[in-house]
Design an enzyme around this catalytic site. Structure first.
Site, PDB file in Angstrom:
ATOM      1  N   LYS A 168      12.359  16.093   2.222  1.00  0.00           N
ATOM      2  CA  LYS A 168      12.097  14.663   2.350  1.00  0.00           C
ATOM      3  C   LYS A 168      12.168  14.021   0.975  1.00  0.00           C
ATOM      4  O   LYS A 168      11.387  14.352   0.078  1.00  0.00           O
ATOM      5  CB  LYS A 168      10.728  14.411   2.977  1.00  0.00           C
ATOM      6  CG  LYS A 168      10.481  12.935   3.298  1.00  0.00           C
ATOM      7  CD  LYS A 168       9.222  12.744   4.136  1.00  0.00           C
ATOM      8  CE  LYS A 168       9.069  11.300   4.580  1.00  0.00           C
ATOM      9  NZ  LYS A 168       7.876  11.109   5.435  1.00  0.00           N
TER      10      LYS A 168
ATOM     11  N   CYS B  13       5.871  12.103  -1.641  1.00  0.00           N
ATOM     12  CA  CYS B  13       4.689  11.246  -1.513  1.00  0.00           C
ATOM     13  C   CYS B  13       4.513  10.450  -2.808  1.00  0.00           C
ATOM     14  O   CYS B  13       4.370  11.031  -3.884  1.00  0.00           O
ATOM     15  CB  CYS B  13       3.451  12.085  -1.235  1.00  0.00           C
ATOM     16  SG  CYS B  13       1.974  11.088  -0.947  1.00  0.00           S
TER      17      CYS B  13
ATOM     18  N   LYS C 260       1.626  15.544  10.578  1.00  0.00           N
ATOM     19  CA  LYS C 260       1.183  14.974   9.306  1.00  0.00           C
ATOM     20  C   LYS C 260       1.298  16.087   8.264  1.00  0.00           C
ATOM     21  O   LYS C 260       1.084  17.274   8.572  1.00  0.00           O
ATOM     22  CB  LYS C 260      -0.279  14.528   9.429  1.00  0.00           C
ATOM     23  CG  LYS C 260      -0.743  13.587   8.328  1.00  0.00           C
ATOM     24  CD  LYS C 260      -0.396  12.152   8.628  1.00  0.00           C
ATOM     25  CE  LYS C 260      -1.259  11.177   7.830  1.00  0.00           C
ATOM     26  NZ  LYS C 260      -0.993  11.164   6.403  1.00  0.00           N
TER      27      LYS C 260
ATOM     28  N   CYS D 242      22.125 -25.807  -0.722  1.00  0.00           N
ATOM     29  CA  CYS D 242      23.424 -25.886  -1.400  1.00  0.00           C
ATOM     30  C   CYS D 242      23.318 -26.734  -2.664  1.00  0.00           C
ATOM     31  O   CYS D 242      23.934 -26.424  -3.687  1.00  0.00           O
ATOM     32  CB  CYS D 242      24.467 -26.475  -0.453  1.00  0.00           C
ATOM     33  SG  CYS D 242      26.149 -26.485  -1.135  1.00  0.00           S
TER      34      CYS D 242
END
Length: 709
Positions: free
Chosen positions: A389, A351, A254, A642
């Site tokens: 990241k 984040c 984490k 359709c």
């Protein structure tokens, strides 16, 4: 029906079925279908001891089968060489729970047939003699320990019907597993060898298990490409430890920070998504969270990294770290994580909530110059690989990825969660809502709902920066989904939401599934499969169907009176056919790989050549929809979509509900997308060129702004 029979056997009169299991009730209802006038199901115990599933017993009751409990057969009555009746004695139970025959209470039932459908017993004297010196119980079966299945002779184990323990086929199979384990324990004990306290039998083994799914990235060797993302599944050390024990190839901690930046989370903060409708329980298509980073200290995580690497040296452990735009902080935190023994670092620059307000996470990751500088600072501080990241909440993720590459990052993770507001209740309060005020904030959406966004991000980076390593994350909930990301250019795969839906045991399915997908690529016989799915055969409710139009010359609907007519036509056709006319199918030969087994590295980026700009698409190669009338369930959904969302190219018969695609079809594929029956509607090449209906003809001088084909 057995292939040796051309038609069902003919029965008449009264039929007695002995037993109370699934087979007994199957025999009872089948006897009625074969012509029996009356069927009695007779069993020795009461209704509470019936072993059949409730559905089987209820079906027999609905078809008027007679159920007679507490009777044991004692004598067969014959007349003129044929069975005419069966005599029973009443079964009674003593206070100690034992059962015995009460010969004073006798019941005689007339019958023409007797079907024995109860468990096996030992009657063959040769077999009984061969089992000597085993001890037998009062039922005439070997006496066994019900926990170990060991007989009176320690080297003999019994299971299934002969042991008198198992009551179903499934339980009999489990007896084999139980006996195998205790055989192992017995053999080990003969030589004084230790045995685990908990049974640990090896899994079923096939050539698929030999497929290598290891992959190397930046000098790091991953035993498999599946790992846990920096997210709730890696909140604490015991969780990562259990994940490694389960078989995950790598894990990220984490995200942790320096003590001066420590956080405290709010609650509630992780909620199910609304993208799957009113679905409750596991299998959520998405989650939204307003959880921040780890609440644990940097010292805790550094200690845990050291311990985990000591205990799992073959697993890759990546430390996820975060700082503000401060060189000193990044240098200190990265150095501490490297010193702790992390294999690599992930720089959390993405984040989407909370941390951006502190000048961290998203606040850094949306600025290419800041990303470049942070990566340069970390590169100067550590020698191990590190990955930035990235956030999908940017105009061009490729620009940010290029900045990370220029900052000497070894690769990137794509992507973090997508910023969103999951839902507002009927009283206008948000969920999650914090405190009495019910305040909320924009959180991070994860799971399958963001897979298309993550696939776009991964493929975009892979196309713009060939060879630049990518750790993919965002909606990887299966081996098939993981393979999509590999094809899009990722090297390894991070998972979070799928674990939140289930647990760490997912890795077994992921690894076996990926091995299978690679193995299938080596088989010519499976070249037309879609992953692990073979081509869809024409069917109704999973059963092959006849082409009704070929039999009677017209289509028949699959509902109401039409469905009854279909069943009548099919029954007549099957009655006309003789099963013996067709030769029995030959045994399918074992599929043997014709090509070398591919590896993970061979899958990386395989789809990239087919991902292009819109201007490269050929609008002269057109397709149209075709509806399989035999598979159609006449729901009319294709017609509705359709008619109100497409090109009015499907007709709908108001009487039969049969649908048909007209020449107006433009190949938009909406009907395929909403049809509830897989492959009932297929796209096929259009016959002839496609001429769009312009409404008003084009002016002669009109010049197209699209590239010429």
């Amino acid at each position: 029906m057995c292939a040796c029979k051309a038609q069902l056997p003919q029965m008449s009169g009264n039929v007695i079925v002995l037993g109370s299991g699934d087979t007994a009730f199957d025999c009872a209802t089948s006897s009625l279908r074969c012509g029996a006038k009356r069927v009695s199901v007779v069993f020795r115990r009461g209704f509470t001891d019936i072993r059949a599933v409730p559905e089987e017993m209820e079906l027999a009751r609905e078809e008027a089968c007679e159920l007679l409990p507490f009777l044991a057969p004692s004598k067969v009555i014959k007349k003129d060489g044929r069975i005419s009746a069966l005599e029973f004695v009443k079964q009674t139970q003593d206070d100690d729970g034992s059962w015995h025959d009460d010969s004073d209470q006798i019941v005689r039932l007339k019958c023409s047939y007797v079907i024995s459908a109860f468990g096996s017993h030992l009657y063959d004297e040769d077999v009984i003699t061969a089992l000597h010196p085993l001890q037998f119980n009062s039922n005439g079966l070997p006496d066994v320990d019900t926990l170990t299945l060991q007989s009176s002779e320690p080297w003999v184990f019994c299971g299934g019907d002969i042991a008198g323990v198992a009551q179903t086929t499934v339980e009999s199979v489990n007896d084999g597993k139980t006996a195998a384990w205790h055989m192992h324990k017995y053999l080990q004990s003969l030589h004084g060898l230790p045995v685990l306290a908990e049974p640990a039998l090896p899994n079923f083994f096939t050539p698929i298990d030999l497929v290598d799914i290891g992959v190397e990235m930046c000098g790091l060797k991953f035993p498999n490409p599946f790992g846990l993302a920096s997210a709730p599944p890696t909140t604490a050390a015991p969780m990562i430890r259990r994940a490694f024990e389960a078989g995950w190839g790598f894990a990220l901690t984490k995200t942790f920070v320096l003590d001066k930046d420590i956080v405290t989370n709010v609650s509630p903060r992780i909620v199910k998504g609304t993208t799957s409708g009113y679905l409750y329980g596991p299998g959520q298509g998405s989650f939204l969270n307003i959880e921040l980073i780890s609440e644990k200290t940097c010292a805790y995580w550094c200690q845990i990294v050291t311990e985990l690497k000591r205990d799992f040296p073959d697993r890759i452990l990546i430390a996820s770290i975060m700082c503000g735009f401060n060189e000193e902080d990044w240098t200190l935190l990265a150095s501490q994580a490297e010193k702790a023994g992390a294999d690599a670092l992930e720089l959390n620059l993405s984040c989407p909530h909370g941390m951006g307000e502190r000048g961290m996470g998203l606040a850094c990751g949306q600025d290419a110059e800041m990303v470049r500088n942070i990566c340069l600072w970390v590169r100067a501080a550590v020698k191990i690989p590190f990955f930035a990241k990235l956030t999908p909440n940017v105009t061009s993720i490729a620009v940010i990825a290029r900045a990370a590459q220029e900052g000497k990052a070894d690769g990137v993770t794509a992507t973090n969660t997508v910023s969103g507001l999951m839902g507002l209740k009927a009283d206008a309060t948000p969920w999650p809502g914090v405190g009495k005020e019910k305040f909320t904030t924009y959180g991070g959406v994860s799971g399958n709902a963001i897979r298309p966004i993550a696939l776009r991000a991964v493929s975009t980076i892979a196309r713009e920066l060939p060879g630049f390593p990518i750790l993919a994350t965002g909606g990887i909930d299966s081996a098939e989904a993981g393979l999509q990301f590999l094809h899009a250019g990722a090297t390894v795969l991070q998972v979070c939401s799928a674990v939140q839906n289930q647990d760490f045991t997912l890795i077994e399915d992921y690894c076996t599934g990926l091995r299978t997908l690679l193995y299938l690529k080596s088989l010519d016989e499976c070249s037309d499969w879609d992953g692990q799915s073979p081509p869809t055969l024409r069917h109704q409710l999973g059963k092959p169907v006849l082409t009704i139009a070929d039999v009677i010359g017209q289509g028949v609907p699959n509902f109401g009176e039409g469905k009854k007519k279909r069943q009548e036509f099919i029954s007549e056709e099957k009655a006309r056919l003789n099963l013996l006319d067709a030769a029995p199918p030959s045994n399918r030969p074992v599929n043997v790989p014709k090509h070398p087994l591919p590896m993970i590295k061979d899958m990386i980026g395989k789809s990239l050549p087919m991902i292009s700009a819109y201007g490269d698409l050929d609008n002269k190669q057109q397709q149209v929809a075709v509806i399989d009338e035999e598979m159609c369930i006449n729901c009319g959904k294709c017609y509705m979509t359709c008619n109100d969302s497409g090109y009015q190219a499907i007709t709908f018969d108001p009487m039969t509900h049969l649908t048909k695609v007209t020449d107006d079809c433009t190949g938009c594929t909406l009907c395929v997308s909403v049809c509830p029956i897989i492959d009932c509607i297929r796209m096929v090449d259009r016959d002839g060129p496609y001429t769009p209906k312009r409404g008003i003809p084009l002016a002669k001088e009109t010049v197209s702004h699209m590239p010429a084909q």
